[in-house]
Design a protein around this motif. Structure first.
Motif, PDB file in Angstrom:
ATOM      1  N   ASP A 172      44.540  29.425  37.350  1.00 10.26           N
ATOM      2  CA  ASP A 172      43.676  28.908  36.292  1.00 10.26           C
ATOM      3  C   ASP A 172      43.971  27.454  35.975  1.00 10.26           C
ATOM      4  O   ASP A 172      43.148  26.748  35.427  1.00 10.26           O
ATOM      5  N   SER A 173      45.166  27.024  36.325  1.00 10.17           N
ATOM      6  CA  SER A 173      45.565  25.671  35.961  1.00 10.17           C
ATOM      7  C   SER A 173      45.069  24.637  36.970  1.00 10.17           C
ATOM      8  O   SER A 173      44.422  23.659  36.615  1.00 10.17           O
ATOM      9  N   CYS A 174      45.331  24.867  38.274  1.00  8.69           N
ATOM     10  CA  CYS A 174      44.949  23.868  39.286  1.00  8.69           C
ATOM     11  C   CYS A 174      43.779  24.327  40.153  1.00  8.69           C
ATOM     12  O   CYS A 174      43.258  23.556  40.951  1.00  8.69           O
ATOM     13  N   GLY A 175      43.370  25.607  40.021  1.00 12.19           N
ATOM     14  CA  GLY A 175      42.201  26.097  40.749  1.00 12.19           C
ATOM     15  C   GLY A 175      42.471  26.513  42.183  1.00 12.19           C
ATOM     16  O   GLY A 175      41.571  26.970  42.881  1.00 12.19           O
ATOM     17  N   LYS A 176      43.710  26.352  42.638  1.00 16.40           N
ATOM     18  CA  LYS A 176      44.028  26.705  44.024  1.00 16.40           C
ATOM     19  C   LYS A 176      43.938  28.227  44.207  1.00 16.40           C
ATOM     20  O   LYS A 176      44.213  28.987  43.296  1.00 16.40           O
ATOM     21  N   ARG A 177      43.505  28.624  45.420  1.00 18.37           N
ATOM     22  CA  ARG A 177      43.384  30.052  45.732  1.00 18.37           C
ATOM     23  C   ARG A 177      44.461  30.482  46.706  1.00 18.37           C
ATOM     24  O   ARG A 177      44.866  29.706  47.562  1.00 18.37           O
TER      25      ARG A 177
END
Ligand code: ZN
Length: 356
Positions: A6-11
């Motif tokens: 949720d913080s950096c959007g990385k999956r």
């Protein structure tokens, strides 16, 4: 890629040594599980009746003590419901998370785990670790219930006493850096795969008729129960099994209510509370918790110490011995005037709050 930061959007994909994003923030599950009514194992009376809908490592062998399938019974005026989560094998809903997590850890070949917990999560982990032959070390803050410490000893956990929750969190990180697996109820994504089964069960027990007219009252400290229930209901809506999410009402003890304070723009001091299981001053998943509650048009409610003790007494009057943390959902329901179509999650048993 099924986990999102949720913080950096990385999956990310789920991997063994992976309990948070590289940036340090907690992960949440992407909505990819299709809830197939035909896949329910009808004869299995535990959370594992939903096994097809649980994200697990390949070829995982179930580690189960019969957790889940807890009763849902009407309140005295018959318009709301009590979910008896304190009837799980070690006396709390944490057994759901521990069962799924340890099932995953066993599949990954983990032989030693550590966790920081003042109570129910540690007890649940130690029981499932014990039955799996996994060594278990629990970092416990001073002041934890003696009954919970006795339960940890009963299940053979190695107990490391720390001066407070903060030190327990620091000490467990040192152990993790030395190579012990961090089996955290707060951080590990697999834990939510277990707690989401509460939502599945509630929907099934209500004949799949639950919607935005319903409210679910949930004690919230680190949010592993509320976020799991949110995920479960999200999946049911996504799969068109139910039409809309019920309102999620997170309940905190006013003496230690950082999420309530954040939602209502208040500055509150932190004090000791009898609801020790939700006495968390800095929950790592606070952003996710607030987003989940807002998405359901729900709320965060805080209850006073006298009202918590009163709730414990009132539940005892109905024949239920629930620990103070587990009774705060009842206290909040009282405070809001006992609205109908409410479900109160009674999370933990009273017997662990006994002195030995
Ligand atoms: Zn990140």
């Amino acid at each position: 890629m099924e986990l999102i930061c949720d913080s950096c959007g990385k999956r990310w994909e789920m991997e063994p040594n992976f309990w948070r994003c590289a940036c340090g923030a907690p992960l949440r599950w992407d909505l990819k599980v299709y809830f197939d009514l035909a896949a329910i194992e009808e004869r299995n009376w535990s959370i594992w009746r939903y096994r097809a809908m649980l994200k697990l490592p390949e070829n995982a062998q179930t580690v189960s003590l019969g957790e889940g399938a807890t009763p849902l019974i009407p309140t005295p005026e018959k318009q709301s419901w009590l979910k008896l989560e304190f009837l799980n094998p070690t006396g709390s809903f944490k057994d759901r998370g521990a069962s799924v997590l340890v099932t995953g850890l066993k599949a990954w070949g983990i032989s030693e785990v550590a966790e920081d917990s003042s109570g129910n999560a540690g007890v649940a982990l130690s029981a499932y670790a014990k039955v799996s032959g996994i060594d278990c070390r629990i970092f416990v803050p001073k002041g934890a219930s003696e009954g919970k410490i006795v339960a940890l000893q009963r299940f053979g956990a190695q107990i490391v006493f720390c001066s407070n929750r903060q030190e327990a969190a620091e000490q467990v990180m040192i152990a993790v850096q030395s190579g012990i697996y961090y089996a955290s109820h707060t951080w590990h994504p697999l834990y939510l795969q277990g707690t989401k089964t509460v939502a599945y069960e509630l929907a099934e027990q209500l004949d799949w008729i639950i919607d935005e007219n319903w409210s679910v009252f949930i004690p919230v400290g680190n949010g592993d129960l509320l976020l799991g229930i949110h995920l479960g209901f999200q999946e049911l809506v996504f799969s068109k099994v139910i039409k809309r999410l019920p309102r999620l009402i997170g309940v905190q003890a006013l003496a230690c209510a950082p999420i309530y304070a954040a939602v209502h723009n208040l500055t509150l001091p932190f004090n000791r509370t009898v609801a020790e299981g939700v006495a968390v001053t800095d929950p790592p998943r606070i952003r996710q918790i607030i987003a989940a509650v807002r998405e359901t048009d729900g709320d965060i409610v805080a209850v006073s110490e006298p009202s918590i003790l009163n709730a414990v007494d009132e539940l005892a009057g109905l024949g239920f011995w629930v620990e103070p943390t587990g009774a705060i959902s009842w206290a909040a329901w009282n405070q809001l005037g006992k609205p109908p179509k409410s479900i109160l999650i009674l999370t933990g048993a009273g017997w662990k709050t006994l002195k030995p």
